[in-house]
Scaffold this active site. Sequence first.
Site, PDB file in Angstrom:
ATOM      1  NE  ARG A 237       9.446  -7.094   3.176  1.00  0.00           N
ATOM      2  CZ  ARG A 237       8.735  -7.780   3.579  1.00  0.00           C
ATOM      3  NH1 ARG A 237       8.123  -8.660   2.310  1.00  0.00           N
ATOM      4  NH2 ARG A 237       8.556  -8.332   4.742  1.00  0.00           N
ATOM      5  CD  GLU A 266       4.677  -3.515  -0.974  1.00  0.00           C
ATOM      6  OE1 GLU A 266       4.365  -4.115  -0.086  1.00  0.00           O
ATOM      7  OE2 GLU A 266       5.392  -4.361  -1.843  1.00  0.00           O
ATOM      8  CG  HIS A 284       2.957  -7.317   0.457  1.00  0.00           C
ATOM      9  ND1 HIS A 284       4.111  -6.495   0.913  1.00  0.00           N
ATOM     10  CD2 HIS A 284       3.228  -8.493   0.990  1.00  0.00           C
ATOM     11  CE1 HIS A 284       4.957  -7.310   1.579  1.00  0.00           C
ATOM     12  NE2 HIS A 284       4.494  -8.504   1.859  1.00  0.00           N
TER      13      HIS A 284
END
Length: 324
Positions: A237, A266, A284
């Site tokens: 993360r 994000e 991602h």
Amino acid sequence: MKKTVLAFSRLSPAMLDALAERYEVIAPSPDKGDLDAQFAEALPHAHGLIGVGRRLGREQLADAARLEVVSSVSVGYDSYDVGYLTERGIMLTNTPDVLTESTADLAFALILASARRVAELDAWAKAGNWRRTVEPALFGCDVHGKTLGIVGLGNIGAAIARRGRLGFGMRVLYSGNTPKPVLERELDARFVPLDALLAESDFVCLVVPLSDKTRQLIGRRELALMKPSALLVNIARGPVIDEAALIEALQAGRLRGAGLDVYEKEPLAESPLFALPNAVTLPHIGSATRETRQAMAERAMENLHAALEGRRPRDLVNPQVWRG
Ligand code: DGY
């Protein structure tokens, strides 16, 4: 009377049809207007939520009076307030295991891409620069035979370590809460404190879940411990790294490079990272293969069905709420 499910992302039309055979289904869609407004309107009716990518805690769920389960289509559950869900007796489920190998593949893609400068040299060739043989200034570094440091040797970390050890003959170091003797034997891996791992590894790969303990785990001090020739890979993360400190280290050449799949914020439309040739920046996509996303959605549907039909879900994150 049928229960109501609010399906807020990551389900195919076929899956929504399958859900509709058992439940009233509300699926917000950009064609119908603002997604947040559709979500808020449906929430008070929902017995189950299924999806990913929404922060769900006290504030967002205040109106969710009927809610029994949140079925996340993800392995990570840092965007949910688990304490609050538990206090409310709402089950939270996730999708472990099914994404392990795909995510480990992606970690290795980042290791190879950053070491061999794949994205940078692809852009260089496409820009018409390949007029004579590539100069040493554009050479990459080897991956095989180097030292791979895995921060967090869970299932995904172990799958990355296996690729490194068995596929690339790498020496494997790992750090985390506890030693894993079985994996140590299988992979000839060595448990070391984080600082030693950072100092000795050629590739440092972050695979820890985000928690209060791992937030900003890698800051200025930790980056300074790494070899200037090392590469940092983050598939965990974003907030596990102090991103500003990483950018500074990359800009100053204090670190050879980084392979990133996750970021502090994000989605990320603008960032100084995008201007850095020594940063490989993916949006991602750790689990984003057709097969794996399908398997994740199926697993999340199984969990949702179990919870709404009175069976204990297989992947219950907060078992304290189970009163079966
Ligand atoms: C997860 O499942 O947590 C991955 O980050 C993909 O969303």
